[in-house]
Design a protein around this motif. Structure first.
Motif, PDB file in Angstrom:
ATOM      1  N   PRO A 204       5.114  39.385  25.938  1.00 28.40           N
ATOM      2  CA  PRO A 204       4.238  40.038  26.996  1.00 28.40           C
ATOM      3  C   PRO A 204       3.348  39.012  27.688  1.00 28.40           C
ATOM      4  CG  PRO A 204       4.488  41.079  25.060  1.00 28.40           C
ATOM      5  CD  PRO A 204       5.063  40.017  24.774  1.00 28.40           C
ATOM      6  N   SER A 205       3.067  37.971  27.288  1.00 32.65           N
ATOM      7  CA  SER A 205       2.014  36.907  27.730  1.00 32.65           C
ATOM      8  C   SER A 205       2.587  36.087  29.007  1.00 32.65           C
ATOM      9  CB  SER A 205       1.237  36.119  26.835  1.00 32.65           C
ATOM     10  OG  SER A 205       0.905  36.988  25.756  1.00 32.65           O
ATOM     11  N   HIS A 206       4.051  36.066  28.875  1.00 30.40           N
ATOM     12  CA  HIS A 206       4.546  34.764  29.759  1.00 30.40           C
ATOM     13  C   HIS A 206       5.560  35.250  30.291  1.00 30.40           C
ATOM     14  CE1 HIS A 206       1.711  31.988  28.129  1.00 30.40           C
ATOM     15  NE2 HIS A 206       2.005  32.506  26.892  1.00 30.40           N
ATOM     16  N   PRO A 207       5.649  35.800  31.544  1.00 31.76           N
ATOM     17  CA  PRO A 207       7.009  36.136  32.059  1.00 31.76           C
ATOM     18  C   PRO A 207       7.768  34.890  32.491  1.00 31.76           C
ATOM     19  CG  PRO A 207       4.920  36.513  33.364  1.00 31.76           C
ATOM     20  CD  PRO A 207       4.550  35.867  32.363  1.00 31.76           C
ATOM     21  N   PRO A 208       9.208  34.953  32.530  1.00 33.07           N
ATOM     22  CA  PRO A 208       9.999  34.005  32.888  1.00 33.07           C
ATOM     23  C   PRO A 208       9.769  33.519  34.338  1.00 33.07           C
ATOM     24  CG  PRO A 208      11.353  35.853  32.666  1.00 33.07           C
ATOM     25  CD  PRO A 208       9.911  36.383  32.175  1.00 33.07           C
ATOM     26  N   ASN A 209      10.110  32.643  34.658  1.00 29.81           N
ATOM     27  CA  ASN A 209       9.958  32.409  36.335  1.00 29.81           C
ATOM     28  C   ASN A 209      11.449  31.498  36.635  1.00 29.81           C
ATOM     29  OD1 ASN A 209       9.356  31.675  38.813  1.00 29.81           O
ATOM     30  ND2 ASN A 209       7.796  30.362  38.492  1.00 29.81           N
ATOM     31  N   PRO A 210      12.126  32.175  37.697  1.00 29.79           N
ATOM     32  CA  PRO A 210      11.663  33.291  38.290  1.00 29.79           C
ATOM     33  C   PRO A 210      12.193  34.812  37.352  1.00 29.79           C
ATOM     34  CG  PRO A 210      13.936  32.821  38.864  1.00 29.79           C
ATOM     35  CD  PRO A 210      13.317  31.833  38.135  1.00 29.79           C
ATOM     36  N   ALA A 211      11.271  35.704  37.606  1.00 29.52           N
ATOM     37  CA  ALA A 211      11.612  36.962  36.770  1.00 29.52           C
ATOM     38  C   ALA A 211      12.488  37.818  37.614  1.00 29.52           C
ATOM     39  CB  ALA A 211      10.404  37.703  36.407  1.00 29.52           C
ATOM     40  N   LYS A 212      13.590  37.957  37.303  1.00 32.26           N
ATOM     41  CA  LYS A 212      14.756  38.756  38.135  1.00 32.26           C
ATOM     42  C   LYS A 212      15.013  39.802  37.475  1.00 32.26           C
ATOM     43  CE  LYS A 212      16.877  34.946  40.693  1.00 32.26           C
ATOM     44  NZ  LYS A 212      17.993  34.409  41.148  1.00 32.26           N
ATOM     45  N   ALA A 213      15.652  40.984  38.376  1.00 34.44           N
ATOM     46  CA  ALA A 213      15.880  42.278  37.908  1.00 34.44           C
ATOM     47  C   ALA A 213      17.601  41.951  37.394  1.00 34.44           C
ATOM     48  CB  ALA A 213      15.988  43.119  38.914  1.00 34.44           C
ATOM     49  N   ALA A 214      18.102  42.941  37.088  1.00 31.83           N
ATOM     50  CA  ALA A 214      19.476  43.054  36.609  1.00 31.83           C
ATOM     51  C   ALA A 214      20.284  42.836  38.168  1.00 31.83           C
ATOM     52  CB  ALA A 214      20.084  44.404  35.966  1.00 31.83           C
ATOM     53  N   TRP A 215      21.472  42.254  38.127  1.00 26.93           N
ATOM     54  CA  TRP A 215      22.010  41.623  39.306  1.00 26.93           C
ATOM     55  C   TRP A 215      22.385  42.819  40.547  1.00 26.93           C
ATOM     56  CZ3 TRP A 215      26.619  43.953  40.882  1.00 26.93           C
ATOM     57  CH2 TRP A 215      27.363  44.405  39.981  1.00 26.93           C
ATOM     58  N   TYR A 216      22.650  44.091  39.695  1.00 21.23           N
ATOM     59  CA  TYR A 216      22.796  45.273  40.712  1.00 21.23           C
ATOM     60  C   TYR A 216      21.499  45.833  41.331  1.00 21.23           C
ATOM     61  CZ  TYR A 216      22.704  47.060  36.046  1.00 21.23           C
ATOM     62  OH  TYR A 216      22.325  46.819  34.573  1.00 21.23           O
TER      63      TYR A 216
ATOM     64  N   MET B 199      19.082  43.877  42.596  1.00 20.64           N
ATOM     65  CA  MET B 199      18.602  42.366  43.509  1.00 20.64           C
ATOM     66  C   MET B 199      18.615  42.715  44.651  1.00 20.64           C
ATOM     67  SD  MET B 199      19.461  39.061  41.326  1.00 20.64           S
ATOM     68  CE  MET B 199      19.261  38.997  39.572  1.00 20.64           C
ATOM     69  N   GLY B 200      19.553  43.555  45.280  1.00 22.74           N
ATOM     70  CA  GLY B 200      19.152  44.250  46.826  1.00 22.74           C
ATOM     71  C   GLY B 200      18.011  44.773  46.981  1.00 22.74           C
ATOM     72  N   LEU B 201      17.651  45.777  45.942  1.00 22.69           N
ATOM     73  CA  LEU B 201      16.275  46.143  46.049  1.00 22.69           C
ATOM     74  C   LEU B 201      15.135  45.120  45.844  1.00 22.69           C
ATOM     75  CD1 LEU B 201      17.007  49.544  44.098  1.00 22.69           C
ATOM     76  CD2 LEU B 201      17.078  49.080  46.555  1.00 22.69           C
ATOM     77  N   GLN B 202      15.168  44.333  45.058  1.00 21.99           N
ATOM     78  CA  GLN B 202      14.360  43.213  44.688  1.00 21.99           C
ATOM     79  C   GLN B 202      14.027  42.357  45.699  1.00 21.99           C
ATOM     80  OE1 GLN B 202      14.775  40.621  41.106  1.00 21.99           O
ATOM     81  NE2 GLN B 202      15.008  39.238  42.773  1.00 21.99           N
ATOM     82  N   GLU B 203      15.211  42.136  46.532  1.00 23.43           N
ATOM     83  CA  GLU B 203      14.864  41.388  47.863  1.00 23.43           C
ATOM     84  C   GLU B 203      14.152  41.902  48.623  1.00 23.43           C
ATOM     85  OE1 GLU B 203      16.037  38.226  48.075  1.00 23.43           O
ATOM     86  OE2 GLU B 203      15.586  38.056  50.055  1.00 23.43           O
ATOM     87  N   LEU B 204      14.428  43.286  48.964  1.00 21.52           N
ATOM     88  CA  LEU B 204      13.434  44.013  49.910  1.00 21.52           C
ATOM     89  C   LEU B 204      11.974  43.922  49.462  1.00 21.52           C
ATOM     90  CD1 LEU B 204      15.141  47.738  50.577  1.00 21.52           C
ATOM     91  CD2 LEU B 204      14.953  45.704  52.068  1.00 21.52           C
ATOM     92  N   LEU B 205      11.746  44.062  48.314  1.00 21.09           N
ATOM     93  CA  LEU B 205      10.441  43.944  47.680  1.00 21.09           C
ATOM     94  C   LEU B 205       9.848  42.687  48.467  1.00 21.09           C
ATOM     95  CD1 LEU B 205      10.286  44.994  44.089  1.00 21.09           C
ATOM     96  CD2 LEU B 205       8.882  45.770  45.940  1.00 21.09           C
ATOM     97  N   LEU B 206      10.665  41.698  48.439  1.00 23.43           N
ATOM     98  CA  LEU B 206       9.922  40.329  48.852  1.00 23.43           C
ATOM     99  C   LEU B 206       9.647  40.149  50.292  1.00 23.43           C
ATOM    100  CD1 LEU B 206      12.218  37.571  46.863  1.00 23.43           C
ATOM    101  CD2 LEU B 206      10.029  38.697  46.412  1.00 23.43           C
ATOM    102  N   HIS B 207      10.081  41.225  51.014  1.00 24.00           N
ATOM    103  CA  HIS B 207       9.970  41.323  52.403  1.00 24.00           C
ATOM    104  C   HIS B 207       9.020  42.497  52.811  1.00 24.00           C
ATOM    105  CE1 HIS B 207      13.031  38.206  52.809  1.00 24.00           C
ATOM    106  NE2 HIS B 207      13.685  39.173  52.172  1.00 24.00           N
TER     107      HIS B 207
ATOM    108  N   THR C  32      21.982  41.395  48.055  1.00 25.83           N
ATOM    109  CA  THR C  32      22.061  41.493  46.432  1.00 25.83           C
ATOM    110  C   THR C  32      22.591  39.739  46.237  1.00 25.83           C
ATOM    111  OG1 THR C  32      22.905  43.685  46.490  1.00 25.83           O
ATOM    112  CG2 THR C  32      23.674  42.170  44.789  1.00 25.83           C
ATOM    113  N   ILE C  33      23.415  39.416  47.139  1.00 19.99           N
ATOM    114  CA  ILE C  33      23.837  38.047  46.981  1.00 19.99           C
ATOM    115  C   ILE C  33      22.721  37.107  47.008  1.00 19.99           C
ATOM    116  CG2 ILE C  33      25.142  36.249  48.106  1.00 19.99           C
ATOM    117  CD1 ILE C  33      27.539  38.381  48.627  1.00 19.99           C
ATOM    118  N   VAL C  34      21.907  37.334  48.083  1.00 19.24           N
ATOM    119  CA  VAL C  34      20.766  36.542  48.325  1.00 19.24           C
ATOM    120  C   VAL C  34      19.879  36.411  46.928  1.00 19.24           C
ATOM    121  CG1 VAL C  34      18.594  36.233  49.541  1.00 19.24           C
ATOM    122  CG2 VAL C  34      20.648  36.767  50.910  1.00 19.24           C
ATOM    123  N   GLY C  35      19.697  37.568  46.686  1.00 18.46           N
ATOM    124  CA  GLY C  35      18.659  37.891  45.326  1.00 18.46           C
ATOM    125  C   GLY C  35      19.573  37.075  44.071  1.00 18.46           C
TER     126      GLY C  35
END
Ligand code: HEM
Ligand code: FES
Lengths: 163, 446
Positions: free
Chosen positions: B281-293, B295-303, B429-432
């Motif tokens: 809990p003290s150290h997130p990995p970098n990058p901290a990615k979601a499950a691949w399916y 990642m489309g939503l995660q990509e939206l979050l970056l924008h 999703t592919i970008v993510g």
């Protein structure tokens, strides 16, 4: 439009139907409510959420940042000697921020937000400054209440606590 | 072939029937087979109509239940022991790695097959002529599949698990009024911890399976109730050949199941399920990615502002729910893309998405800085409402262009819009997955 004869007396059948319906709805509500209460958030184990004694005022140099891993906060001493207990949880989406001493900033690896010494946003996407915990100073001891999360939009001088 | 069947099989399983009438009776009287009609129209059996995707989803779901039950005997839902119980399974338990791998990869596969099945149902107008309800049930099943994956993802208690769930549930706290309360309720506290693991475990192994069983049964029953799967409307005097379910349909199903199980088994043998380091809990990995399916939503979050990044998919899902009411033209049921025109619109939609999405992603990374362009606006507006409204306006514009300039009817224009959305989502999703590196910066995959 349907015209309804409101003066018609309620029949025994209607009354029973209504009564059973209302009682069933009430029972359902009770069961639902009981389940919700049953499932309520449990109290947290360990130190987090309690009072943390951080140490003596004088043991923290001006401009220092000390991490309290179990208390989940950084104790910041600003350049004018005031204290701030900064919650380590990034205000964007909850990752743990890291103090980068060389860069003089808190950095979040998840979406690259960064914050300055007092927790102000330097780099988005984080929408607001890092949260803080209340500090009390008792006989030179700094005590941090990790049970109360204080949110803020930005840093203001009155958030600092002085000895 | 059936004439030579050995005696025990006749006694214990069922009597292989050789004439059509008794074959039909065998279907009607068997618990599993009775999900089928006794006879099916020959064109409905064409592999390229359904691609067998619904059936494969059902088979995958069954595999998941079986392997999941096995895993329950070995897994320990406490934050001290979850990770070690998985490690033990991977290294000490005979077939442990295999069972876990089968569960892991089946779960991933089900996301794909259920998603593709939805696309196929949309493209053949499988939601038409009274099938609207089953479309809704199908969407709910897809939501269940995603919920299964989301809750299951946490259970190994490794770095991936901890941070994906932390980021995913933090989204909730942006929902006005109730968000934080709902998030606290789900997590059993303000942060992901022991209570969260317990909650997710109970949801994953009890709540969701019960819902899945109920709704899958209803889904199958409804397919039959609606007169079998969708087929093009034919002339009254055009005769369609109808074949008995045994052997024609059952044979196809067995073949498909055999191929799927073989392919999956081989895959699992060569690619074990991943397990990262113990959650810290003290150290997130970098990058901290979601499950691949996700990642489309995660990509939206970056924008976009998190609220907009939730509202946009929410509005699109609402649109999907409304599809049976938006496309009320029933005469093109059972035809892929509705018509030639529909096919053209789909092609145009796909090309537009392929052209637009990469350009937008790169532009936002390199040049666009909305908060800097509108420094006096709150970010909720500059990176939230503004991009949200622009995106919605673009979607409406695309539909109107198909209608006005493409001369498409509503049914065909919707096909174009649908394909635009699906291709966009896949591209994001592919970008993510491949193009996001440290600090979530755009990188070239190595
Ligand atoms: C757990 C996931 C699912 C399973 C196991 C499943 C299973 C099936 C099966 C076996 C069929 C028969 C035809 C075929 O094989 O294509 C079917 C048809 C259908 N499914 Fe699903 N399905 C699932 C999810 C979905 C989703 C996500 C949707 C769409 C939102 C959906 C909507 C429909 C509809 C409307 C039909 C009738 C199609 C037609 O008449 O052409 N289902 N499903
Ligand atoms: S969680 Fe820290 S930047 Fe997103």
């Amino acid at each position: 439009m349907t015209t309804k004869n409101t003066s018609q007396p309620v029949t025994r059948r209607d009354f029973l139907k209504l009564g059973i319906g209302a009682l069933s709805a009430l029972a359902l509500l009770e069961v639902g409510g009981a389940s919700l209460i049953f499932l309520q958030p449990r109290s947290l184990e360990g130190e987090f959420g309690g009072m943390v004694t951080a140490g003596l005022v004088d043991s923290f140099p001006i401009g220092s940042v000390v991490e309290f891993t179990n208390g989940r906060f950084y104790l910041v001493r600003s350049h004018d000697g005031g204290f701030l207990a900064v919650y380590r949880r990034c205000t964007h989406l909850g990752c743990t921020v890291e103090w980068e001493a060389q860069e003089n900033r808190f950095f979040c690896p998840c979406h690259a937000s960064s914050f300055d010494l007092v927790g102000n946003v330097e780099n988005t996407p984080a929408p607001r400054a890092l949260d803080t915990f209340p500090i009390t100073i008792d006989a030179g001891q700094i005590i941090v209440d990790t049970g109360t999360i204080q949110t803020r939009d930005a840093f203001a001088p009155d958030q600092l606590v002085y000895a | 072939m059936t004439e030579n069947t050995s005696n025990w099989r006749q006694k214990i399983l069922y009597k292989p029937e050789t004439d059509d009438r008794s074959r039909m009776r065998a279907v009607a009287n068997n618990l599993i087979l009775h999900l089928h009609p006794t006879k099916v129209p020959a064109p409905a059996l064409r592999w390229t109509y359904t691609w067998g995707l619904g059936g494969l989803s059902a088979l995958t779901a069954t595999l998941l239940v079986i392997t999941g039950i096995l895993l329950m005997f070995r897994y320990d839902a406490s934050i001290e022991r979850a990770y070690t119980s998985i490690q033990y399974m991977e290294t000490q338990v005979l077939f442990g790695s295999f069972v876990r791998g089968l569960h892991h990869w089946s779960a991933n596969l089900l996301v794909i097959t259920a998603f593709l099945h939805m696309i196929r149902v949309f493209l053949t107008g499988g939601f038409k002529l009274g099938r609207g309800n089953n479309w809704l049930v199908g969407l709910f099943l897809l939501a269940l599949v995603l919920a299964f994956n989301f809750t299951g993802y946490l259970l190994p208690w490794d770095q991936l698990a901890f941070w994906a769930i932390t980021v995913g549930t933090s989204l909730l706290s942006y929902v006005p009024v109730v968000g934080t309360a709902v998030s606290n309720f789900l997590l059993g506290g303000p942060e992901v911890g022991q209570a969260t693991l317990r909650n997710f475990y109970a949801i994953h192994v009890a709540v969701l399976p019960v819902l899945l069983a109920l709704f899958m049964s209803y889904h199958f029953w409804k397919v039959r109730k609606d007169g079998g799967i969708s087929q093009p409307i034919r002339d009254k005097n055009e005769r369609v050949e109808r074949l008995t379910t045994i052997p024609h349909l059952v044979q196809i199903e067995f073949a498909a199941a055999a191929v799927l199980i073989t392919a999956l088994t081989l895959w699992v043998i060569f690619v074990p399920a991943p397990l990262e380091a113990l959650a810290d809990p003290s150290h997130p990995p970098n990058p901290a990615k979601a499950a691949w399916y996700f990642m489309g939503l995660q990509e939206l979050l970056l924008h976009m502002h998190p609220l907009a990044a939730m509202a946009l998919p929410g509005i699109i899902v609402a649109g999907f729910i409304l599809i049976p009411w938006l496309d009320k033209q029933d005469d093109n049921i059972g035809l892929y893309f509705r018509s030639r025109k529909g096919k053209q619109m789909a092609l145009v939609g796909a090309i537009w998405a392929l052209a637009l999405i990469p350009v937008l992603v790169i532009a936002d990374e390199l040049w666009l800085d909305l908060p800097a362009m509108f420094p006096t606006w709150p970010t909720l507006i500059s990176t939230g409402l503004l991009p949200l409204l622009l995106t919605l306006a673009a979607l409406i514009a695309i539909y109107l262009i198909f209608r006005e300039f493409g001369h498409a009817n509503p049914s065909e224009a919707l096909v174009g819009l649908f394909i635009f959305l699906i291709v966009s989502f896949i591209l994001l999703t592919i970008v993510g997955i491949f193009f996001r590196g440290a600090n979530m910066a755009l990188v070239w995959p190595v």
